[in-house]
Design an enzyme around this catalytic site. Structure first.
Site, PDB file in Angstrom:
ATOM      1  N   LEU A  69       0.809  -1.215   0.000  1.00  0.00           N
ATOM      2  CA  LEU A  69       0.000   0.000   0.000  1.00  0.00           C
ATOM      3  C   LEU A  69       0.842   1.264   0.000  1.00  0.00           C
ATOM      4  O   LEU A  69       0.427   2.284  -0.541  1.00  0.00           O
ATOM      5  CB  LEU A  69      -0.932   0.015   1.219  1.00  0.00           C
ATOM      6  CG  LEU A  69      -2.007  -1.074   1.253  1.00  0.00           C
ATOM      7  CD1 LEU A  69      -2.765  -1.033   2.561  1.00  0.00           C
ATOM      8  CD2 LEU A  69      -2.965  -0.911   0.073  1.00  0.00           C
ATOM      9  N   GLY A  73       8.119   6.660   6.754  1.00  0.00           N
ATOM     10  CA  GLY A  73       9.477   7.091   7.035  1.00  0.00           C
ATOM     11  C   GLY A  73      10.387   5.948   7.397  1.00  0.00           C
ATOM     12  O   GLY A  73      11.575   5.959   7.071  1.00  0.00           O
ATOM     13  N   GLU A 142      -6.159  -2.082  11.683  1.00  0.00           N
ATOM     14  CA  GLU A 142      -7.309  -2.180  10.786  1.00  0.00           C
ATOM     15  C   GLU A 142      -6.986  -1.539   9.453  1.00  0.00           C
ATOM     16  O   GLU A 142      -6.235  -0.566   9.375  1.00  0.00           O
ATOM     17  CB  GLU A 142      -8.539  -1.518  11.409  1.00  0.00           C
ATOM     18  CG  GLU A 142      -8.467  -0.012  11.552  1.00  0.00           C
ATOM     19  CD  GLU A 142      -9.777   0.588  11.998  1.00  0.00           C
ATOM     20  OE1 GLU A 142     -10.798   0.367  11.308  1.00  0.00           O
ATOM     21  OE2 GLU A 142      -9.783   1.279  13.033  1.00  0.00           O
ATOM     22  N   ASP A 186       2.153  15.019  13.650  1.00  0.00           N
ATOM     23  CA  ASP A 186       2.289  15.012  12.188  1.00  0.00           C
ATOM     24  C   ASP A 186       0.911  14.951  11.531  1.00  0.00           C
ATOM     25  O   ASP A 186       0.680  14.193  10.594  1.00  0.00           O
ATOM     26  CB  ASP A 186       3.155  13.839  11.726  1.00  0.00           C
ATOM     27  CG  ASP A 186       3.642  14.013  10.277  1.00  0.00           C
ATOM     28  OD1 ASP A 186       3.678  15.174   9.803  1.00  0.00           O
ATOM     29  OD2 ASP A 186       3.964  13.008   9.630  1.00  0.00           O
ATOM     30  N   LYS A 188      -1.833  15.896   9.083  1.00  0.00           N
ATOM     31  CA  LYS A 188      -1.899  16.457   7.737  1.00  0.00           C
ATOM     32  C   LYS A 188      -2.933  15.651   6.973  1.00  0.00           C
ATOM     33  O   LYS A 188      -3.343  14.558   7.415  1.00  0.00           O
ATOM     34  CB  LYS A 188      -0.533  16.393   7.056  1.00  0.00           C
ATOM     35  CG  LYS A 188       0.083  14.990   7.015  1.00  0.00           C
ATOM     36  CD  LYS A 188       1.505  15.031   6.468  1.00  0.00           C
ATOM     37  CE  LYS A 188       2.150  13.650   6.499  1.00  0.00           C
ATOM     38  NZ  LYS A 188       3.545  13.682   6.007  1.00  0.00           N
ATOM     39  N   PRO A 189      -3.403  16.141   5.833  1.00  0.00           N
ATOM     40  CA  PRO A 189      -4.458  15.414   5.108  1.00  0.00           C
ATOM     41  C   PRO A 189      -4.101  13.975   4.792  1.00  0.00           C
ATOM     42  O   PRO A 189      -4.968  13.095   4.834  1.00  0.00           O
ATOM     43  CB  PRO A 189      -4.632  16.248   3.834  1.00  0.00           C
ATOM     44  CG  PRO A 189      -4.259  17.635   4.244  1.00  0.00           C
ATOM     45  CD  PRO A 189      -3.130  17.463   5.222  1.00  0.00           C
ATOM     46  N   ASN A 191      -2.549  11.930   6.571  1.00  0.00           N
ATOM     47  CA  ASN A 191      -2.694  11.112   7.775  1.00  0.00           C
ATOM     48  C   ASN A 191      -4.115  11.157   8.330  1.00  0.00           C
ATOM     49  O   ASN A 191      -4.354  10.733   9.458  1.00  0.00           O
ATOM     50  CB  ASN A 191      -1.700  11.570   8.852  1.00  0.00           C
ATOM     51  CG  ASN A 191      -0.288  11.140   8.531  1.00  0.00           C
ATOM     52  OD1 ASN A 191      -0.086  10.224   7.734  1.00  0.00           O
ATOM     53  ND2 ASN A 191       0.689  11.797   9.127  1.00  0.00           N
ATOM     54  N   ASP A 207      -1.198   6.968  11.378  1.00  0.00           N
ATOM     55  CA  ASP A 207       0.235   7.260  11.420  1.00  0.00           C
ATOM     56  C   ASP A 207       0.636   8.120  12.617  1.00  0.00           C
ATOM     57  O   ASP A 207       0.850   9.316  12.510  1.00  0.00           O
ATOM     58  CB  ASP A 207       0.700   7.926  10.125  1.00  0.00           C
ATOM     59  CG  ASP A 207       2.208   7.742   9.949  1.00  0.00           C
ATOM     60  OD1 ASP A 207       2.876   7.313  10.916  1.00  0.00           O
ATOM     61  OD2 ASP A 207       2.714   8.028   8.860  1.00  0.00           O
TER      62      ASP A 207
END
Length: 763
Positions: A69, A73, A142, A186, A188-189, A191, A207
């Protein structure tokens, strides 16, 4: 919220997107990790995966790998299938070979533990953990079916309100993490993945790879940030997170990042240009984040070019096609909310994600947001917007107040020197605003009169405090009596309006004299009241006095004199002197043109009143005669001109515009064009329902007019439907025995008879 489209979004994983999502910026840790982390350097992703011994169809523990997928990092994420003890699809995150230094393993285990302690539908759940045959740690979570928040919003073409609602739900998930002692660091869109659950868009936060524990040790290993290394994504990073010397990053750092995400989904752009940010060195990145203030969202949207250029967001990324409407929608509330999140000083941000969610929900409910300036005028304007079907906005009251202060201060010139007048004017303004803020606004607080309070309720509740508060300041009493009287007259609380206007009149005559500008302004308001109340005899006497005073007073403006002429002409019209009224109205139109005032609201009013006078004349001609129809055509022409002016100077949905539009439709009907009249009534009805609500008397009248016009043009079923609704409203407004209600009932019976005779289905 939008329902699920025909084509569902692609399944995504429970970690950040990898190389295939090129729009997703890597974290600083990914692009600038120091050499001792054991990063794979120039090795390709295929080599990395080969080193891991992973392939589609292979296994990790009891999990069969299906497809890769993405890559984070320090880990690679696979979609996998579990068969025992239950059959389900999951996401498996495995640490990369060469990334198994103590620091990276500590971060990996911290992410696993961070997810394990949380149980919230908006956060991806950890299901299992272990190690591969090569001793590489992995954990299972999940499988989140969704796509990055910003991409989902744009693809689903969500409205501004729907975007705000999604962010509020993200805040709830983030608050759950905070309650477990975990800061994401962190957000952000990429995540925040959004998919459909039960047909509704549902966000999930993923994440937690750079998460920080607030109150607990997430792992037995030591987790630290190497000096000189930023952890997180710079575009979304808070100033304190960017400051590597800052040791006490707290939950308000995530609030900052949520503000950046909100900024992006509302405007389609980031607060700081990502290209400029990433082309800078560490020191400059830190300086920009810590010191440079980004433009407000509405400012960013208003300065954005209308066509995309290479490297810029495309036109398809825009939240809505109506660019100007989006800018207007962002101003004030959402600008304030976003900029509070992005405040460099975290003490001035929202203290928690819950506080941010609460303000977003206040915006969605039309309530005053805490991020807004805590002014009384702002809070009252929000109150008026929520109750627009029942009240005139309190902004109009403040406008009348400002005019009243000006008129009163002009009256002071009669008796006081300039310095004394200036001080008296300042005292008067302060006293008047004190009353409106301390008494009127207090009266509309939810815990005082309830959420359904109208402006009329608030003014009537505040009025008893007037005499006591300003017992020694008759000028302030006069001004506030005048202001309340004008507002109540607009709200059609006519007896109470008359009482306040007469009190203001008596005080101003006593203080300033019968010809002072302030006195004449109250006299004009009293004449307007008599017009609305149908008090012809009293109104005629006051209108004559007003006209004479305006013409005899050297300080009167042309607009004031024309206004006085118009008010007197209206009483001539109402008393049956139609020819005199027509002559006066036409003279006023010529005066307006001479004074270059023919594009003003006063010009629209004069032409409207002339059109009504001409319709009154038409009613004196033989019914359906050519002479009557010609007079109606003359009226329609004047009213159409008035309507065009009013739309330009007042706005399409202003009360004056809607009133003129309704009269214009009636004149067109009288001129014999019934089909056109039906069309015009429908336009007026739609605007009145939007502006006033269906239960307003003016809306009810238009509904009835539309019903009569429809059944007379053969649209029997629609006529019955309109008249049935109109009759019910008239009963509610006027009562069953009122003459107007009985008249509507007669029309309804005629419409039903024609419907039955035509053999149409009455349903």
């Amino acid at each position: 919220m939008s329902k699920e489209p025909d084509t569902p979004p692609p399944a995504r994983h429970g970690s950040q997107p990898g190389a295939e999502a090129e729009a997703e910026a890597p974290t600083i840790a990914e692009i600038g990790a120091p050499a001792d982390t054991g990063a794979p350097g120039d090795a390709s992703l295929a080599d990395t995966i080969a080193q891991m011994g992973l392939r589609a169809g292979g296994t990790v523990g009891p999990y069969k790998l299906l497809e890769r997928l993405g890559e984070g990092g320090f880990g690679v994420v696979w979609a996998a299938e579990q068969t025992v003890p239950v059959r389900r699809r999951v996401a498996v995150k495995v640490i990369k070979p060469g990334m198994d230094s103590a620091a990276v393993i500590a971060r990996f285990e911290a992410e696993r533990q961070a997810l394990a302690v949380m149980d919230h539908p908006g956060i991806a759940r950890v299901l299992d953990a272990g190690a591969t045959a090569e001793a590489l740690p992995y954990f299972v979570m999940e499988l989140v079916k969704g796509e990055p928040l910003n991409e989902f919003c744009d693809r689903a073409n969500l409205t501004l309100e729907q975007r705000v609602e999604l962010i509020a739900r993200v805040c709830e998930a983030v608050q759950h993490a905070h309650s477990k002692g975990v800061i994401h660091r962190d957000l952000k869109p990429g995540n925040i993945l959004v998919g459909y659950q039960d047909g509704e868009p549902t966000p999930k936060v993923i994440d937690f790879g750079v998460a920080k524990a607030l109150t607990q040790q997430l792992t037995e290993r030591t987790l630290y940030t190497d000096r000189g290394q930023l952890i997180g994504t710079p575009e979304y990073m808070s100033p304190e997170q960017a400051d590597m010397a800052e040791l006490d990053v707290d939950t308000r750092s995530d609030v900052y990042s949520l503000g950046v995400v909100l900024y992006e989904v509302l405007t389609g752009e980031l607060p700081f240009d990502p290209r400029a940010l990433r082309s800078a060195g560490y020191a400059e990145i830190q300086r920009i984040i810590r010191e440079v203030d980004p433009p407000k969202p509405s400012t960013r949207l208003s300065t954005r070019r209308t066509s995309s250029e290479p490297g810029e967001p495309s036109a398809e990324r825009r939240p809505t096609p109506d660019h100007r409407a989006r800018i207007r929608a962002l101003r004030r509330d959402l600008d304030w909310i976003v900029m509070r999140c992005l405040d460099k000083n975290r003490e001035r941000r929202y203290a928690t994600a819950t506080e941010l969610a609460a303000d977003l929900n206040r915006f969605l409910r039309g309530e005053a947001v805490l991020a807004g300036p805590p002014t009384a005028l702002y809070r009252v304007s929000k109150f008026a917007r929520r109750n627009k079907a029942a009240v005139v906005t309190l902004g109009a009251v403040f406008a009348v107040l400002a005019v009243g202060v000006a008129a009163t201060s002009a009256g002071l010139l009669w008796a006081l020197r300039e310095r004394e007048r200036a001080q008296a004017e300042a005292d008067l303004r302060g006293a008047a605003f004190q009353f409106l803020t301390d008494d009127v606004i207090a009266a509309i607080a939810p815990d005082e009169l309830g959420g359904a309070t109208t402006l009329q309720d608030a003014l009537l509740a505040a009025a008893p405090h007037l005499e006591a508060r300003f017992a020694d300041n008759p000028r302030a009493r006069a001004l506030i009596h005048h202001t309340i009287g004008v507002a109540l007259n607009d709200l059609e609380a006519l007896p109470e309006a008359e009482r306040h206007l007469k009190a203001a009149m008596a005080l101003r005559e006593q203080i300033d004299g019968p010809s002072a500008p302030s006195t004449l302004d109250t006299l004009a308001a009293l004449v307007a009241h008599h017009t609305r109340a149908g008090m012809v005899d009293q109104g005629l006497a006051h209108a004559e006095r007003l006209r004479d005073a305006r013409y005899n007073h050297t300080a009167s403006t042309p607009e004031q004199r024309i206004d006085a002429d118009m008010r007197l002409a209206n009483f001539w019209k109402d008393s049956g002197r139609l020819a005199d009224a027509e002559t006066a109205f036409r003279a006023s139109i010529a005066d307006l043109q001479d004074a270059e005032l023919d594009e003003t609201s006063l010009a629209a009013d004069v032409r409207h009143d002339l059109g009504v006078a001409l319709m009154r004349q038409a009613m004196e001609f033989e019914r359906d005669s050519e002479a009557q129809r010609q007079r109606y055509r003359d009226a329609a022409e004047e009213l159409e001109t008035a309507l065009k002016i009013s739309r330009r100077v007042n706005g399409a949905d202003a009360m004056a515009t809607l009133t003129t539009a309704s009269e214009h439709a009636t004149a067109v009907w009288g001129a014999g064009d019934l089909d056109r009249a039906v069309e015009l009534y429908e336009q007026v009805l739609e605007a009145q329902i939007r502006r006033l609500g269906e239960a307003h008397p003016r809306t009810a009248q238009t509904l009835v007019n539309s019903g009569v016009a429809r059944y007379r043009t053969g649209q029997h079923a629609l006529g019955v439907e309109r008249l049935t609704r109109g009759h019910a409203l008239y009963i509610e407004i006027w009562g069953p025995d009122h003459a107007q209600t009985r008249n509507v009932k007669t029309h309804l019976q005629l419409a039903r008879e024609r419907l039955a005779a035509a053999g149409d289905d009455p349903r």
